[in-house]
Design a protein around this motif. Structure first.
Motif, PDB file in Angstrom:
ATOM      1  N   ARG A  11       0.835  -1.210   0.000  1.00 13.99           N
ATOM      2  CA  ARG A  11       0.000   0.000   0.000  1.00 13.99           C
ATOM      3  C   ARG A  11       0.868   1.257   0.000  1.00 13.99           C
ATOM      4  N   LEU A  70      -7.226   6.696  -1.594  1.00 12.99           N
ATOM      5  CA  LEU A  70      -8.197   5.949  -0.802  1.00 12.99           C
ATOM      6  C   LEU A  70      -9.218   5.240  -1.693  1.00 12.99           C
ATOM      7  N   VAL A  90      -4.760   1.193  10.227  1.00 12.56           N
ATOM      8  CA  VAL A  90      -5.771   1.785   9.341  1.00 12.56           C
ATOM      9  C   VAL A  90      -5.899   3.296   9.556  1.00 12.56           C
ATOM     10  N   ARG A 142      -7.303   6.374   6.856  1.00 11.91           N
ATOM     11  CA  ARG A 142      -8.110   5.669   5.866  1.00 11.91           C
ATOM     12  C   ARG A 142      -9.570   6.129   5.947  1.00 11.91           C
TER      13      ARG A 142
END
Length: 576
Positions: free
Chosen positions: A399, A413, A504, A507
C-alpha cells in the motif's frame, strides 16, 4: 440543544469503567507476602508505572474474599493476586484420613473455583491472577508417588492441571506459573526452608524477586505493555558464520554439528511468529546476499515470507531500527533487538533506550534458554488471526508503495477499494475483540482494557452495546481493526471505549465509525453522544480526535448533537 449537566450524567451512570492511570493490586496469600509486595512495587517503579500494592491480613484468603466488608471490596483493586503455598497445601493433605486423600485435588479445585466466582461477581471489572502450586513436598512414595492417587505428588500435579483448565475457561483470570520459574531457577534455589520455618515465607529472596517480575509482566501485558516485534540480526545470530565471507554453502545451519543450534533458534523464532510476534531483519550486509539463505538454503527454517520488514545495508543499526519502527507504527518499547555483537547491542541501547536489547550469551547454544528465562514475550491472550500479522504488514508495504503514485489522498483511498463489515459483538470474535482492547495504546480514547469475560458481559448487557469493524481492500484483509463500546443512558449515548488499530490510520475509518455510532444513537432516540479522552503516555495521537470530528468540549467531556449531525465522507463500502 438544551443545557445538559454532563458531569452529573457520568456520575449517575454505574455502567462505565474509569481509565485511571494509577492501578491497584491486592495480594491475598496464605503465607508472609511483605517481601513479595516490596519486590513488585520495585519492578513497577523501574518500569515507570503507577501502581499501589495492598495486602490482606496474614493467611486470610477465604475470609477476605467471602467478607462483603473486606478491604478488597472497599478499595476495588484492578488486580487481585491469589497466592497459596505448597507447604500449607501439603499440611491439609497430610491431615486428611487416608480414604479422603484420593479426592483431594477434586475437592480443592471446587474451593478455588468458588473463590474465583465470588471475586468475579463482586469485582466484575477486576482481573485475577492465581498462582499454581510448586510441585515439591515430602515424596514418601518416590517415583511411584506420581502414579498413585494416595500420594501428595499425584494430587498436586492433578490440581495444577485442573487449575490450568479452570483458568483457560475464565476470561478474567490469569495464571502465575511458578513451576516454570522454579524450572529455570532450580528448586534448591527456589525454596527457602529456613525462611519458611522462621518467617513463614516459602521462597528465597532471589525467588521472590523473580516471582515479582513474573507477576509484573502479567499485569503489564494486561495493560497493553508487551513486546510485539523481534528484530533479528543474521550472521552468527540465526546462522553460524558470515554469509558475505563464507558463502551459502559454508554457513552453519541444518541438522549436523553446530548447525543444529541455529536451526533450533530459528524454530523458536518461527513459533513466535505463529503466535503473532512480528519478525524483522536488521543486518549489516548487502541485501541480495543477506536474502540468499532465505531463498536458496535447503535447511533454513525461516523464509522471506516470515519476515515483515527486511533491512540489510551498511548503515547504523539504530537508524535502520527507526526505519522499521516507522513502517510498523508501534512503540520502541514494544520491540526486542537480538544481535550476537556486543558493540551493536550497546550502540542501539544508547541511541534507543526504550528498545529492549537482551544481553545474549556468548554461545548460541544458550540463546533459547536465556531468552525463555527473561520471558520477554508474555501475553494474556491469543487469537487465530495472530498468525496473519506478518502477512498484514507485508501488504501494508505494498500500500505504501502504491500511495506515491497518487497526487491526492482521496484518489489513493478510492484506489484501495475498501470494504468494511460492522457487526455487534459476538462470541466467535470475543478473543480478538478483547485482544485489540488490550494491545491498542495509541488510538485508544479511554484506555479501557477488556477481558473475554468483559466481552461476554457486554454481549449479555441491556445497557451496553459493542460493535467491531473488519476491513479488507484489494491488497488483503486487515482483519478486525476497531472496537466500539457504547452505554445507553436515558437521553444520551456514552462512548465507553473507542479503539482502533494504527494500521488503518488515515483511511477515514473514524468517519465510517462515527456515522455508524450516530445511526445507532438515532435508532435508540438519543439526543447527544458523549465522549471522553483520558490522556496516557501513549495516546497523544487521539488528543484532538473528538474535536476533529466536530464534538464540542463541555468540561472534560465531548458532546455531539445527534439530530444536527451530517454524515461524514469516506471511501469505504460497508454492510451498514
Amino acid at each position: 440543544m438544551k443545557n445538559i449537566d454532563i458531569n452529573n450524567l457520568i456520575k449517575a451512570s454505574k455502567a462505565f469503567k474509569t481509565g485511571n492511570s494509577t492501578k491497584k493490586l491486592a495480594i491475598l496469600g496464605d503465607h508472609s507476602t511483605q517481601y513479595l509486595k516490596k519486590a513488585i512495587q520495585g519492578f513497577f517503579v523501574l518500569s515507570n508505572t503507577d501502581i499501589e500494592v495492598i495486602e490482606s491480613e496474614y493467611n486470610q484468603i477465604f475470609m477476605t474474599i467471602n467478607d462483603p466488608n473486606s478491604f478488597i471490596y472497599r478499595d476495588c483493586p484492578n488486580y487481585v493476586l491469589i497466592f497459596e503455598s505448597t507447604e500449607k497445601l501439603e499440611n491439609s493433605f497430610f491431615n486428611l484420613p487416608e480414604h479422603n486423600k484420593s479426592s483431594f485435588a477434586n475437592k480443592k479445585i471446587l474451593e478455588i473455583e468458588e473463590l474465583l466466582n465470588v471475586l468475579s461477581k463482586n469485582l466484575p471489572t477486576s482481573k485475577i491472577i492465581i498462582a499454581d502450586f510448586l510441585e515439591s513436598g515430602h515424596n514418601v512414595f518416590g517415583n511411584y508417588g506420581y502414579t498413585t492417587p494416595y500420594a501428595f505428588q499425584y494430587q498436586i500435579r492433578k490440581l495444577n492441571s485442573l487449575i490450568i483448565d479452570l483458568v483457560s475457561k475464565k476470561g478474567n483470570v490469569f495464571l502465575n506459573n511458578i513451576n516454570h520459574v522454579a524450572l529455570s531457577l532450580g528448586q534448591e534455589q527456589f525454596i527457602s526452608r529456613p525462611f519458611y520455618f522462621s518467617a513463614d515465607m516459602p521462597f528465597s529472596l532471589e525467588t521472590t524477586s523473580i516471582l515479582a517480575k513474573n507477576i509484573s509482566q502479567i499485569i503489564h501485558s494486561c495493560e497493553g505493555r508487551f513486546k510485539k516485534c523481534a528484530i533479528i540480526d543474521l550472521d552468527n545470530t540465526i546462522w553460524g558464520g558470515i554469509i558475505g565471507d563464507d558463502g551459502l554453502e559454508h554457513i552453519e545451519i541444518g541438522n549436523l554439528g553446530s548447525g543444529k543450534v541455529f536451526t533450533a533458534f530459528q524454530k523458536w523464532l518461527l513459533e513466535l511468529k505463529k503466535r503473532g510476534i512480528i519478525l524483522c531483519v536488521c543486518s549489516k550486509n548487502n541485501e541480495s546476499i543477506a536474502k540468499e539463505p532465505f531463498e536458496k538454503h535447503p535447511d533454513m527454517v525461516l523464509r522471506l515470507n516470515d519476515i515483515a520488514v527486511f533491512v540489510a545495508n551498511w548503515e547504523n543499526k539504530a537508524d535502520n531500527i527507526r526505519f522499521i519502527q516507522g513502517i510498523l507504527n508501534i512503540g520502541f518499547d514494544s520491540m526486542v533487538f537480538l544481535d550476537d555483537n556486543p558493540f551493536e547491542r550497546n550502540q542501539v541501547r544508547v541511541e534507543l533506550p526504550e528498545l529492549c536489547v537482551p544481553e545474549l550469551p556468548e554461545t548460541a547454544e544458550n540463546y533459547i534458554e536465556h531468552l525463555n528465562s527473561l520471558n520477554l514475550f508474555e501475553t494474556t491472550n491469543f487469537s487465530p488471526s495472530d498468525k496473519d500479522r506478518t502477512k498484514q504488514y507485508q501488504e501494508e508495504s505494498l500500500r505504501a508503495e502504491n500511495k506515491v503514485l497518487f497526487s491526492s489522498i482521496n484518489g489513493y483511498l478510492k484506489s484501495l477499494e475498501m470494504h468494511a463489515e460492522i457487526k455487534p459483538f459476538d462470541g466467535l470474535n470475543k478473543a480478538r475483540i478483547a485482544q485489540l482492547s488490550q494491545r491498542s495504546n495509541q488510538f485508544n480514547l479511554r484506555t479501557i482494557r477488556y477481558t473475554e469475560k468483559d466481552i461476554e458481559d457486554i454481549i449479555e448487557s441491556k445497557s451496553k452495546q459493542g460493535f467491531y469493524i473488519k476491513i479488507k481492500d484489494k491488497y488483503g484483509d486487515y482483519g478486525l481493526i476497531s472496537v466500539i463500546v457504547l452505554i445507553n443512558e436515558s437521553e444520551h449515548l456514552f462512548i465507553d471505549s473507542w479503539v482502533m488499530s494504527c494500521r488503518v490510520l488515515k483511511r477515514d475509518v473514524e468517519n465510517l465509525v462515527l456515522n455508524r455510532i450516530v445511526a445507532y444513537g438515532r435508532k435508540k432516540e438519543k439526543k447527544v453522544l458523549v465522549g471522553e479522552y483520558i490522556p496516557t503516555k501513549k495516546n497523544k495521537l487521539v488528543e484532538r480526535h473528538y474535536e476533529t470530528l466536530g464534538f464540542d468540549k463541555k468540561n472534560k467531556y465531548w458532546i455531539l448533537d445527534v439530530k444536527s449531525y451530517i454524515d461524514k465522507i469516506h471511501f469505504i463500502k460497508s454492510n451498514s
